[in-house]
Design an enzyme around this catalytic site. Structure first.
Site, PDB file in Angstrom:
ATOM      1  N   ASP A  88       0.834  -1.208   0.000  1.00 31.63           N
ATOM      2  CA  ASP A  88       0.000   0.000   0.000  1.00 31.63           C
ATOM      3  C   ASP A  88       0.865   1.253   0.000  1.00 31.63           C
ATOM      4  OD1 ASP A  88      -2.300  -1.595   0.061  1.00 31.63           O
ATOM      5  OD2 ASP A  88      -1.885  -1.997   2.162  1.00 31.63           O
ATOM      6  N   GLU A 108       0.698 -12.558   4.998  1.00 32.10           N
ATOM      7  CA  GLU A 108       1.732 -11.951   4.144  1.00 32.10           C
ATOM      8  C   GLU A 108       3.033 -11.802   4.916  1.00 32.10           C
ATOM      9  OE1 GLU A 108      -0.973  -9.236   1.109  1.00 32.10           O
ATOM     10  OE2 GLU A 108      -0.272  -8.346   2.963  1.00 32.10           O
TER      11      GLU A 108
HETATM   12  C1  A5P Z   1      -3.119  -7.192   1.015  1.00 36.74           C
HETATM   13  O1  A5P Z   1      -3.427  -7.334   2.366  1.00 36.74           O
HETATM   14  C2  A5P Z   1      -2.220  -6.021   0.829  1.00 36.74           C
HETATM   15  O2  A5P Z   1      -1.084  -6.014   1.625  1.00 36.74           O
HETATM   16  C3  A5P Z   1      -1.860  -5.849  -0.634  1.00 36.74           C
HETATM   17  O3  A5P Z   1      -0.657  -6.441  -0.961  1.00 36.74           O
HETATM   18  C4  A5P Z   1      -1.829  -4.407  -0.878  1.00 36.74           C
HETATM   19  O4  A5P Z   1      -3.053  -3.872  -0.418  1.00 36.74           O
HETATM   20  C5  A5P Z   1      -1.606  -4.047  -2.340  1.00 36.74           C
HETATM   21  O5  A5P Z   1      -2.720  -4.345  -3.091  1.00 36.74           O
HETATM   22  P1  A5P Z   1      -2.907  -3.845  -4.574  1.00 36.74           P
HETATM   23  O6  A5P Z   1      -1.899  -4.539  -5.398  1.00 36.74           O
HETATM   24  O7  A5P Z   1      -4.321  -4.249  -4.909  1.00 36.74           O
HETATM   25  O8  A5P Z   1      -2.749  -2.358  -4.572  1.00 36.74           O
END
Ligand code: A5P
Length: 234
Positions: A88, A108
């Site tokens: 993010d 993650e």
């Molecule tokens: C998931 O929990 C997040 O850590 C994602 O990796 C993060 O939100 C990035 O997502 P996008 O690729 O959809 O922007």
């Protein structure tokens, strides 16, 4: 002309998948950019690439299964060679991250800490000089007594709100936890904040990924560039 961010994310995803070689154990990230990468990986597997994967969310697991990507687990494969994931926010100098907008931060982080290399794929909008500001910091917490956990968290992050579903009920993660979204204008010491938050009973994990990133693939309109602390073959 308006920027086509979806194409940029696809470009970043392809560049990440180019790093994957035969016989690797691969961590599959979560989110829209990671989904493009999983689809691309599926195409390479269909053409003969031999890998096994560990997904970071149920959504990514389903996607991997749809693309016939072999899934493994930590008892069979306790070390992951390379994990690709989105983020993010990426802090340019430190490569520290905010993750978890897509609810998958705990898995993650477990997958990331078990990986020899964590490759992050973003478009240029995610790069910042200092973490915080417009992107909330997600904190995964235990539902039991969450109100009291929240008041302890408020000492460090006074502006916070429980993540809700469209129906107004609390969102449950893949691990049956809640998420608190904390608005912080400038996270000047991310490492210390992460430590402080993790000492609170009821906090399971934070969305701060400190000193975990090996490489960031940045897709810009002008092309792909990389940020990295150690040299990786591209
Ligand atoms: C998931 O929990 C997040 O850590 C994602 O990796 C993060 O939100 C990035 O997502 P996008 O690729 O959809 O922007």
């Amino acid at each position: 002309m308006a920027t086509d961010f979806e194409s940029l994310k696809r470009e970043a995803a392809k560049t990440a998948i180019d790093l994957i070689c035969n016989n690797m154990i691969v961590g599959l990230g979560s989110g829209s950019t990671a989904s493009y990468a999983i689809a691309e990986l599926g195409e390479r597997v269909a053409k003969g690439l031999k890998i096994k994967a560990i997904p970071t969310s149920e959504k990514s697991r389903l996607l991997a299964q749809e693309h016939n990507i072999p899934i493994t687990n930590f008892s069979e494969n306790p070390v992951i060679d390379l994990t690709f994931d989105g983020a993010d926010q990426v802090e340019i100098n430190s490569l520290n991250l905010i993750k978890g907008l897509g609810n998958a931060l705990l898995r993650e982080k477990i997958v990331a800490r078990t990986s020899k290399k964590l490759v992050i794929m973003v478009d240029e909008r995610k790069l910042v000089d200092c973490l915080g500001n417009q992107t909330a910091l997600p904190i995964e917490i235990i539902p039991f007594g969450w109100e009291t956990t929240r008041s302890l968290i408020s000492k460090y992050c006074p502006e916070n709100r429980l993540r809700l579903k469209d129906d107004g009920k609390p969102l449950l993660t893949d691990n049956d936890h809640y998420i608190l979204d904390c608005q912080i204008s400038k996270i000047t010491d991310a490492e210390q904040l992460n430590k402080n938050l993790k000492l609170i009973t009821g906090v399971v994990e934070t969305g701060l990924f400190i000193n975990m990133t090996s490489m960031v693939i940045v897709a810009k309109q002008s092309g792909i560039s990389t940020l990295q602390k150690e040299k990786l073959p591209l």
